[in-house]
Design an enzyme around this catalytic site. Structure first.
Site, PDB file in Angstrom:
ATOM      1  N   GLU A 477      -4.917  34.578  -6.291  1.00 46.19           N
ATOM      2  CA  GLU A 477      -5.379  34.347  -4.919  1.00 46.19           C
ATOM      3  C   GLU A 477      -6.655  33.506  -4.934  1.00 46.19           C
ATOM      4  OE1 GLU A 477      -6.408  37.972  -2.931  1.00 46.19           O
ATOM      5  OE2 GLU A 477      -7.227  36.961  -1.174  1.00 46.19           O
ATOM      6  N   ASP A 550      -7.239  39.884  -4.741  1.00 48.73           N
ATOM      7  CA  ASP A 550      -8.435  40.698  -4.544  1.00 48.73           C
ATOM      8  C   ASP A 550      -8.066  42.125  -4.165  1.00 48.73           C
ATOM      9  OD1 ASP A 550     -10.007  38.506  -5.032  1.00 48.73           O
ATOM     10  OD2 ASP A 550     -10.290  37.986  -2.909  1.00 48.73           O
ATOM     11  N   ASP A 552      -8.760  43.938  -1.761  1.00 46.70           N
ATOM     12  CA  ASP A 552      -9.101  44.220  -0.363  1.00 46.70           C
ATOM     13  C   ASP A 552      -7.851  44.066   0.494  1.00 46.70           C
ATOM     14  OD1 ASP A 552      -8.631  41.535  -0.264  1.00 46.70           O
ATOM     15  OD2 ASP A 552     -10.699  40.942   0.179  1.00 46.70           O
ATOM     16  N   ASP A 554      -6.855  41.774   2.623  1.00 52.31           N
ATOM     17  CA  ASP A 554      -6.191  40.471   2.536  1.00 52.31           C
ATOM     18  C   ASP A 554      -5.404  40.346   1.236  1.00 52.31           C
ATOM     19  OD1 ASP A 554      -6.887  39.518   4.958  1.00 52.31           O
ATOM     20  OD2 ASP A 554      -8.575  38.283   4.256  1.00 52.31           O
TER      21      ASP A 554
END
Ligand code: 0RA
Length: 687
Positions: A477, A550, A552, A554
């Site tokens: 990403e 990541d 998180d 997203d």
């Protein structure tokens, strides 16, 4: 079973019982009735059987993988399926209406059914009581004696309750039958502690089995997961209409219970899968039937098949098939018969009402399957499971049986429901037109050269090795993390493909847009096996495709979009275990010039206490991969010698389908929930 003496529990007691017979031995020989012959035989067989039994169970303990696949978590749960399968067989034979599974307070399992109860009298062939036979003789199941009913357990499972016994520290059985409660206990891998004993009276019938998996066999884990058991029980309830299945977790702090019973069976299963989808029409179309077949032994049995289907307004097919309650991921003859029949019937119908003109091409099978949710469930007395994962039904006669059932009954449905029939045909013709448009778009893109499926994308930092079994592709990403990964990687075997932003949601997009999407084009070219329906897993360039996003929200979303893409267009990648999820650390602690990484909150606490850090000692919480430099990223997340990765597996494609649907559909709440619990269908820790 019927002729045998019901009051006698085991062969040893039998020796002492008939005192009259001992007084007149000469008469006994000539006058021995069938019952006595059986018992005498049982007597003689008892010792021999006992030895064989223990050898059999010992073999299971020596090579548990041969019987239950793995001693990791899936194998542990397999023990439950095995016991439940027996109760379901009793239900399918028409004698049991309710099955309950308990995870007890101490983590052991209890399965209760209200069937006839396992036979308690002596089986002549083994000299053991029916109960002992079921739990100690490999593959005995309910197959001994007459009236065992229609046995369907098989496939992945179906190794028998004795395997559970062999792999248990202890196993208790209570049988309620003929007014009595009978009990026997086994210990240390199936050694009976005494014989089956009548311990009381009762009015009801049924079987209760309690067991504790042997921790010396299941070394990885002996902890049952409620969600795993619940999902499978729910599936079994859908596949066997009218059976009530209760699940209860009694463990401290995690108490919960659910109950499943579906009078509509697989019709309701189809509705469940389509819950968050826009339906083309409300009805679920249902077909069923059975055909006699002769078994190798010469006995007559029958194959039963039922099919439920409904169209939605999405683009992907959702056809799931089962044989004997086992999900046949790899398809097989039942699925082939279904697909042939639905394509044939809809083409004939479209022509008969002139929606397809004389010169029009036939509707293709893939057009017919677009947006179709279907469950095909077959019960077969002698299933042949084939394929890589033994989840492909091989019995050739099933193709024709399913095809005939669907052929006649779907045809009738279309005749009787012309409004729905017209909507289906319209949708399929639209799918066919979209397919032609997509092909054109693809050809155009190729001609322009912007999505050349043979030249590797410029963004890919490929590895130098050309041996797919050694090569790994990291899909990363963001460009900055991609840069670190490129700098830190092992160049020989690790390739990096950075992704810019979010990728297309293939669940919602039309084929035309999917083909034109640059990020998707890059992945297809890099992986090298093409895409569905031409995907060829033997051509892929990497045997590990690692999603690195990541930690998180997203990142989770991108991961799901990627998984959805693989699931829809390169499913064999997931089925064969080539897809992984990187596990970057969540925390870093700097202490006396050394770095300590933690991948979970628990690990962070561990590090703190090991280093004897004072409360308030600073630590870094990683928000993204970009916060690590090349060396750190390699050491913590990519280095084959130290990293942790999750291997993605679709043990249950339907479960996955539901999860994907929840996430990708318009329904926002399930999506939120998923982001917190997505580890659920990502199993098997791998290094
Ligand atoms: C063989 C014959 C009969 C019942 C069963 C097996 C049976 C097995 C299991 C395993 C779990 N629950 C079960 N319930 C029943 C029929 C015995 C008769 O005719 O009474």
């Amino acid at each position: 079973m019927e002729e045998e003496n019901k009051t006698v529990v085991n062969a040893e007691e039998q020796q002492n019982a008939p005192a009259e017979a001992k007084e007149e031995p000469e008469i006994k020989i000539s006058e021995m009735n069938e019952e006595e012959v059986a018992l005498e035989k049982a007597d003689a067989n008892y010792t021999a059987t006992n030895i064989q039994v223990l050898e059999g169970l010992e073999a299971v303990r020596k090579r548990p993988g041969m019987y239950i696949g793995t001693t990791a978590s899936p194998g542990l749960h397999h023990l439950v399926w095995e016991i439940v399968d027996n109760a379901i067989d009793e239900a399918l034979a028409g004698y049991c209406t309710e099955v309950s599974v308990f995870i007890n307070e101490d983590g052991t399992i209890t399965v209760v059914d209200n069937g006839r109860g396992i036979p308690v009298d002596v089986v002549a062939k083994s000299g053991l009581s029916g109960v002992e036979t079921v739990f100690t003789v490999l593959h005995a199941g309910g197959k001994f004696g007459e009236g065992g009913g229609y046995k369907v357990s098989g496939g992945l499972h179906g190794v028998g309750a004795s395997v559970v016994n062999a792999l248990s520290e202890y196993l208790d059985v209570w049988v309620h039958k003929d007014g009595g409660v009978y009990y026997i206990r086994f210990e240390n891998g199936g050694h009976p502690v005494g014989h089956l004993e009548r311990i009381g009276d009762c009015q009801d019938t049924g079987t209760t089995v309690k067991f504790k998996p042997d921790a010396t066999i299941f070394v990885e884990t002996t902890t049952y997961e409620y969600a795993v058991i619940r999902d499978r029980m729910k599936q079994i309830a859908y596949l066997n209409r009218g059976i009530r299945i209760n699940v209860e977790d009694k463990r401290e702090g995690q108490q919960k219970r659910e109950s499943f019973c579906y009078e509509g069976g697989i019709k309701q299963y189809v509705q469940f899968i389509n819950t968050n989808k826009e339906k083309l029409f409300d009805e679920v179309i249902y077909c069923e039937g059975s055909e006699p077949i002769e078994l190798a032994s010469g006995t007559l049995s029958h194959v039963y098949a039922e099919i439920a289907l409904q169209y939605n307004n999405e683009y992907s097919p959702n056809v799931f098939s089962f044989c004997n309650n086992v999900n046949t991921h790899e398809g097989g003859t039942h699925e082939e018969g279904f697909k042939m029949a639905i394509t044939r019937v809809l083409n004939n119908y479209a022509r008969s009402i002139k929606m397809l003109k004389e010169n029009d091409d036939n509707l293709s099978q893939s057009d017919v399957l677009e947006g179709l949710t279907a469950i095909i469930s077959v019960k077969h007395p002698n299933p042949q499971f084939e394929g890589q994962t033994k989840t492909k039904l091989g019995n050739f006669e099933v193709r024709k049986i399913v095809s005939q059932i669907v052929g006649t009954q779907l045809d009738r449905f279309l005749m009787e429901n012309p409004r729905i029939a017209k909507m289906i045909v319209e949708k399929i013709i639209m799918a066919a037109n979209a397919r032609l448009a997509a092909r054109k778009a693809r050809e155009e893109v190729r001609r322009k050269g912007s999505l050349e499926f043979t030249t590797l994308p410029g963004k890919l930092a490929d590895c130098s090795s050309k041996d797919p079994t050694k090569c790994e592709l990291f899909i990363v990403e963001g460009n900055s993390a991609g840069g670190s990964a490129k700098d830190g990687r092992k160049r020989e075997t690790q390739a990096i493909l950075p992704l810019r932003g979010k990728i297309l949601n293939v669940e919602k997009a039309q084929a035309k847009r999917i083909f034109a999407n640059a990020e998707i084009g890059n992945m297809i070219t890099a992986i090298g096996g093409g895409m569905d329906p031409e995907f060829d897993v033997t051509k892929i360039r990497y045997h590990k495709i690692v999603i690195m996003t990541d930690a998180d929200v997203d990142g989770s979303h991108i991961r799901i979009l990627l998984l959805t893409f693989f699931y829809r267009f390169m499913r064999p990648l997931i089925e064969q275990g080539y897809v992984y999820i990187a596990q970057p650390p969540l925390y870093k602690v700097d202490f006396h010039g050394k770095q300590y990484y933690a991948y979970t909150d628990d690990q962070l606490e561990e590090v703190k206490s090991k280093l004897k850090l004072k409360p308030g000692y600073p630590f870094q919480r990683y928000k993204g991969l970009g916060e690590m430099d090349a060396t750190q990223l390699f050491e913590t997340t990519m280095d084959p010698d130290h990293r942790k990765m999750l291997r993605v597996s679709l043990d249950d494609a339907i479960q996955a389908e539901q999860v994907f649907t929840d996430l990708m559909g318009d329904n926002v709440d399930p999506r939120k929930e998923f982001i917190h619990t997505n580890a659920k269908f990502v199993k098997n820790l791998d290094i």
